[in-house]
Design a protein around this motif. Structure first.
Motif, PDB file in Angstrom:
ATOM      1  N   VAL A 416       0.886  -1.147   0.045  1.00 26.35           N
ATOM      2  CA  VAL A 416      -0.101  -0.122  -0.076  1.00 26.35           C
ATOM      3  C   VAL A 416       0.891   1.213  -0.004  1.00 26.35           C
ATOM      4  N   SER A 417       2.094   0.974   0.166  1.00 30.47           N
ATOM      5  CA  SER A 417       3.101   2.183  -0.139  1.00 30.47           C
ATOM      6  C   SER A 417       4.459   1.780  -0.524  1.00 30.47           C
ATOM      7  N   THR A 418       5.106   2.801  -0.806  1.00 29.91           N
ATOM      8  CA  THR A 418       6.450   2.571  -1.337  1.00 29.91           C
ATOM      9  C   THR A 418       7.341   1.889  -0.445  1.00 29.91           C
ATOM     10  N   ALA A 419       7.250   2.812   0.994  1.00 31.41           N
ATOM     11  CA  ALA A 419       7.915   2.111   2.126  1.00 31.41           C
ATOM     12  C   ALA A 419       7.827   0.591   2.207  1.00 31.41           C
ATOM     13  N   GLU A 420       6.312   0.152   2.204  1.00 31.89           N
ATOM     14  CA  GLU A 420       6.283  -1.349   2.229  1.00 31.89           C
ATOM     15  C   GLU A 420       6.865  -2.113   1.436  1.00 31.89           C
ATOM     16  N   ALA A 421       6.804  -1.602   0.100  1.00 40.40           N
ATOM     17  CA  ALA A 421       7.302  -2.369  -1.036  1.00 40.40           C
ATOM     18  C   ALA A 421       8.838  -2.665  -0.966  1.00 40.40           C
ATOM     19  N   GLU A 422       9.688  -1.252  -0.512  1.00 37.98           N
ATOM     20  CA  GLU A 422      10.991  -1.460  -0.236  1.00 37.98           C
ATOM     21  C   GLU A 422      11.423  -2.254   1.044  1.00 37.98           C
ATOM     22  N   TYR A 423      10.500  -2.098   1.887  1.00 39.48           N
ATOM     23  CA  TYR A 423      10.791  -3.073   3.347  1.00 39.48           C
ATOM     24  C   TYR A 423      10.843  -4.682   3.140  1.00 39.48           C
ATOM     25  N   ILE A 424       9.685  -4.924   2.099  1.00 38.18           N
ATOM     26  CA  ILE A 424       9.733  -6.300   1.856  1.00 38.18           C
ATOM     27  C   ILE A 424      10.879  -6.838   0.903  1.00 38.18           C
ATOM     28  N   ALA A 425      11.154  -5.965  -0.083  1.00 38.75           N
ATOM     29  CA  ALA A 425      12.373  -6.162  -0.881  1.00 38.75           C
ATOM     30  C   ALA A 425      13.705  -6.326  -0.226  1.00 38.75           C
ATOM     31  N   ALA A 426      13.816  -5.336   0.980  1.00 35.44           N
ATOM     32  CA  ALA A 426      15.088  -5.384   1.860  1.00 35.44           C
ATOM     33  C   ALA A 426      14.950  -6.928   2.767  1.00 35.44           C
ATOM     34  N   SER A 427      13.677  -7.241   3.137  1.00 35.72           N
ATOM     35  CA  SER A 427      13.613  -8.780   3.762  1.00 35.72           C
ATOM     36  C   SER A 427      14.026  -9.657   2.943  1.00 35.72           C
ATOM     37  N   ALA A 428      13.632  -9.665   1.546  1.00 36.00           N
ATOM     38  CA  ALA A 428      14.092 -10.877   0.495  1.00 36.00           C
ATOM     39  C   ALA A 428      15.813 -10.663   0.212  1.00 36.00           C
ATOM     40  N   GLY A 429      16.234  -9.488   0.278  1.00 35.73           N
ATOM     41  CA  GLY A 429      17.759  -9.270   0.061  1.00 35.73           C
ATOM     42  C   GLY A 429      18.453  -9.882   1.268  1.00 35.73           C
ATOM     43  N   CYS A 430      17.697  -9.592   2.743  1.00 36.41           N
ATOM     44  CA  CYS A 430      18.321 -10.182   3.953  1.00 36.41           C
ATOM     45  C   CYS A 430      18.330 -11.509   3.866  1.00 36.41           C
ATOM     46  N   TYR A 479       8.127 -10.625   7.319  1.00 37.96           N
ATOM     47  CA  TYR A 479       8.970  -9.909   6.738  1.00 37.96           C
ATOM     48  C   TYR A 479       9.660  -9.131   7.870  1.00 37.96           C
ATOM     49  N   HIS A 480       9.131  -9.054   8.929  1.00 38.63           N
ATOM     50  CA  HIS A 480       9.767  -8.322  10.071  1.00 38.63           C
ATOM     51  C   HIS A 480      11.076  -9.080  10.795  1.00 38.63           C
ATOM     52  N   PHE A 481      11.465 -10.044  10.251  1.00 35.77           N
ATOM     53  CA  PHE A 481      12.549 -10.587  10.748  1.00 35.77           C
ATOM     54  C   PHE A 481      13.803 -10.099  10.259  1.00 35.77           C
ATOM     55  N   LEU A 482      13.427  -8.980   9.138  1.00 40.36           N
ATOM     56  CA  LEU A 482      14.605  -7.861   8.896  1.00 40.36           C
ATOM     57  C   LEU A 482      15.103  -7.284  10.162  1.00 40.36           C
ATOM     58  N   ARG A 483      14.042  -6.734  10.779  1.00 40.87           N
ATOM     59  CA  ARG A 483      14.381  -6.009  12.115  1.00 40.87           C
ATOM     60  C   ARG A 483      15.193  -6.730  12.893  1.00 40.87           C
ATOM     61  N   ASP A 484      14.890  -7.904  13.166  1.00 44.84           N
ATOM     62  CA  ASP A 484      15.531  -9.114  14.472  1.00 44.84           C
ATOM     63  C   ASP A 484      16.980  -9.199  13.816  1.00 44.84           C
ATOM     64  N   ILE A 485      16.996  -9.315  12.504  1.00 42.07           N
ATOM     65  CA  ILE A 485      18.472  -9.827  11.961  1.00 42.07           C
ATOM     66  C   ILE A 485      19.404  -8.365  12.211  1.00 42.07           C
ATOM     67  N   GLU A 487      18.915  -6.198  14.444  1.00 39.59           N
ATOM     68  CA  GLU A 487      19.192  -6.002  15.894  1.00 39.59           C
ATOM     69  C   GLU A 487      20.466  -6.904  16.178  1.00 39.59           C
ATOM     70  N   LYS A 488      20.622  -8.102  15.823  1.00 42.89           N
ATOM     71  CA  LYS A 488      21.508  -8.971  15.899  1.00 42.89           C
ATOM     72  C   LYS A 488      22.982  -8.477  15.382  1.00 42.89           C
ATOM     73  N   GLY A 489      22.969  -7.649  14.584  1.00 49.74           N
ATOM     74  CA  GLY A 489      24.385  -7.167  13.876  1.00 49.74           C
ATOM     75  C   GLY A 489      24.776  -7.788  12.612  1.00 49.74           C
ATOM     76  N   LEU A 490      23.701  -8.737  12.248  1.00 52.38           N
ATOM     77  CA  LEU A 490      24.109  -9.605  11.013  1.00 52.38           C
ATOM     78  C   LEU A 490      24.175  -8.660   9.704  1.00 52.38           C
ATOM     79  N   ILE A 491      23.350  -7.813   9.660  1.00 54.35           N
ATOM     80  CA  ILE A 491      23.355  -6.747   8.738  1.00 54.35           C
ATOM     81  C   ILE A 491      23.047  -5.302   9.006  1.00 54.35           C
ATOM     82  N   ILE A 492      23.514  -4.337   8.016  1.00 54.64           N
ATOM     83  CA  ILE A 492      23.014  -3.146   8.458  1.00 54.64           C
ATOM     84  C   ILE A 492      22.768  -2.384   7.041  1.00 54.64           C
ATOM     85  N   LEU A 493      21.458  -1.632   7.364  1.00 59.59           N
ATOM     86  CA  LEU A 493      20.928  -0.823   6.345  1.00 59.59           C
ATOM     87  C   LEU A 493      21.646   0.492   5.929  1.00 59.59           C
TER      88      LEU A 493
END
Length: 547
Positions: A416-430, A479-485, A487-493
């Motif tokens: 429903v928004s560009t932010a949501e689409a980009e957030y989901i894409a970042a989760s797939a990349g993660c 898709y919110h596992f991106l936030r968890d990853i 926080e664990k320091g495995l990735i950085i946006l």
């Protein structure tokens, strides 16, 4: 330049080989070259003690057999071998009666590219080997009976059948038996299996590392120590009969050229074959694979085209993306209309072939110079699919200047928004980054805080915000596992400007100047090796969109 003697030897050798592949056993039995090829195959069966001629027990079923014929060319396209293979007609087997477990792991294309990227970074040569009659080495425990090979029936006992003691090509359980045989042999000689990729085998001696990547019966290997490569060859020869060894030059359809500056991967031979197959070898060329001003969309009033032809073209192009990632977006968009393709869709597919006609030799370039740091780009369009208004996820992962993985996939939910689409894409990349991090642990690289470059600030804020507020609560939990990853320091946006987002290649079309600049971004080559920089720099200035 090849000498006249070499040309004469090639011509002389070709005189003893058949250039025509027979369609059936009747045609093959009329050519001495193919008779010798079939006899060579049966000789391997005798050496490996594959079967035993017996009477068929009452109540048992005998599986049919048939011959497959293929000419084996070298890298120049010259036929160097007539190969005849006897296979079992495994489609007549019944699960639970003739076989139980059949799964066998196969290497991912990303794993192959990671191996080649590691070889370029460590500056060692990669080698390949092919096990002759690989499936014939695996002992089979089930009672399996096959009919005698056509054209080579025993004149004294024509009604008898063969009871198999080794796996035969065509049987459902054959790949699994072969993998178990090979892995046991390697593990017995001190190798360790990859924690994530079971087709990767490693052996360490002091500071040296030997890497072996297996794709069914095709094997590539390399080491920082030449003596370990020699040792591995001896280990394989002690158990299996090898038909070819040497530097990697052609592996599962990929042409690999190793030079003094790096490794070049392309599929120019496959491009040539496709253009000939679909009668596009005389077409006019074009500078981009898709039109930036004309989005492909449903065409209910358009004239339907042959589905088989359309799907064949799409399938061939999808395999070509193994070394040509910049055509992936155009191919994926065209693939959405395979159920009912129209003329407008076929025109879009043919445009990709027209682009390939003008750029047949482009491929991936892995230089010896440069670092080996893991980083990723992630991007998304917003509601780009004309069918259901779903967004497209795009992403690519690098090891220094070496592009090893990429994605282009339509999202499963409507954003429903560009932010949501980009957030989901970042989760797939993660997810892909996590797989690469674990894969690289076997190569003794431990990457933490892997940077993922995105061009949407709101998606970064959603990742950093631990509060589920009203504007994000509808996003699925997976898709919110991106936030968890994060926080664990495995990735950085990391924020990157839109004009410097390399993942744009997988989410949209471009004008010719911008497109040609992106694919010339020290990642791809046209068959000419040159000294590379350390890698794509997200902070440098690109040419503007309007060029």
């Amino acid at each position: 330049m090849r000498s006249q003697t070499e040309h004469a030897n090639v011509c002389l050798y070709s005189c003893f080989l058949s250039q025509v592949v027979p369609k059936n056993i009747s045609e093959a039995l009329q050519d001495n070259s193919w008779i010798e090829a079939m006899q060579e195959e049966l000789l391997q069966f005798r050496k490996q003690e594959v079967w035993k001629l017996v009477d068929l027990p009452e109540g048992e079923n005998a599986i049919g057999t048939r011959w497959l014929y293929k000419n084996k060319p070298d890298e120049r396209g010259i036929v160097v071998r007539n190969k005849a293979r006897l296979i079992a007609q495994g489609y007549t087997q019944e699960e639970g009666i003739d076989y139980e477990e059949v799964f066998a792991p196969v290497a991912r294309l990303e794993a192959i590219r990671v191996f080649l990227a590691y070889a370029s970074f460590m500056k060692f040569k990669g080698f390949q080997m092919d096990v002759k009659g690989s499936f014939l080495y695996g002992p089979i425990t089930d009672d399996v009976y096959v009919r005698q090979p056509p054209g080579f029936e025993d004149p004294e006992y024509p009604h008898r059948v063969y009871k198999l003691s080794k796996a035969l090509y065509g049987l459902h359980q054959a790949p699994r038996i072969w993998y178990e045989t090979l892995s046991k042999h390697l593990l017995d000689h001190g190798f360790t299996r990859g924690q994530i990729d079971p087709t990767l085998f490693m052996k360490r001696e002091n500071e040296d590392l030997l890497c072996v990547q297996v794709y069914v019966d095709d094997i590539i290997f390399g080491s920082t120590s030449p003596s370990m490569c020699k040792e591995f060859e001896e280990i394989m020869k002690s158990r299996f009969q090898m038909s070819s060894m040497g530097e990697i030059n052609f592996f599962i359809g990929l042409q690999v050229k190793q030079s003094a500056e790096g490794i070049f991967i392309n599929q120019s031979k496959f491009v040539e074959k496709l253009l000939k197959k679909f009668k596009m070898q005389d077409c006019q060329t074009i500078r981009t694979p898709s039109d930036v001003n004309c989005k492909i969309q449903p065409d209910p009033k358009g004239k339907s085209v042959d589905q088989t032809l359309y799907r064949s073209m799409i399938g061939s192009l999808m395999y070509l993306t193994a070394s040509r990632p910049y055509i992936m977006y155009a191919v994926c968009v065209c693939a959405r209309y395979q159920s009912d393709p129209k003329e407008s869709h076929l025109v879009a597919v043919k445009r990709i072939f027209r682009y390939l006609k003008g750029k047949p030799n482009l491929g991936l370039w892995y230089p010896y110079e440069g670092n080996f740091e893991l980083y990723s780009y992630s991007d998304s369009d917003f509601g780009g699919c004309a069918l259901d208004r779903k967004s497209t996820t795009g992403g690519c992962q690098f090891l220094g200047p070496r592009l090893v993985s990429w994605q282009c996939k339509k999202q499963t939910n409507v954003s429903v928004s560009t932010a949501e689409a980009e957030y989901i894409a970042a989760s797939a990349g993660c997810s892909q980054v996590l797989w690469l991090q674990n894969q690289l642990l076997d190569y003794m690289f431990n990457f933490l805080k892997t940077p993922i470059y995105i061009d949407n600030t709101a998606a970064m804020f959603i990742t950093a915000n631990p509060v589920q507020h009203a504007k994000t609560k509808h996003i699925e939990i997976r898709y919110h596992f991106l936030r968890d990853i994060s926080e664990k320091g495995l990735i950085i946006l990391i924020k990157v400007h839109t004009d410097k987002q390399l993942a744009d290649l997988f989410t949209k079309s471009f004008l010719s100047g911008w497109f040609e600049f992106l694919i010339g971004n020290e990642i791809f080559q046209n068959g000419i090796q040159k000294k590379s920089q350390s890698g794509p720099n997200p902070n440098r200035t690109h040419i503007p969109h309007y060029v």
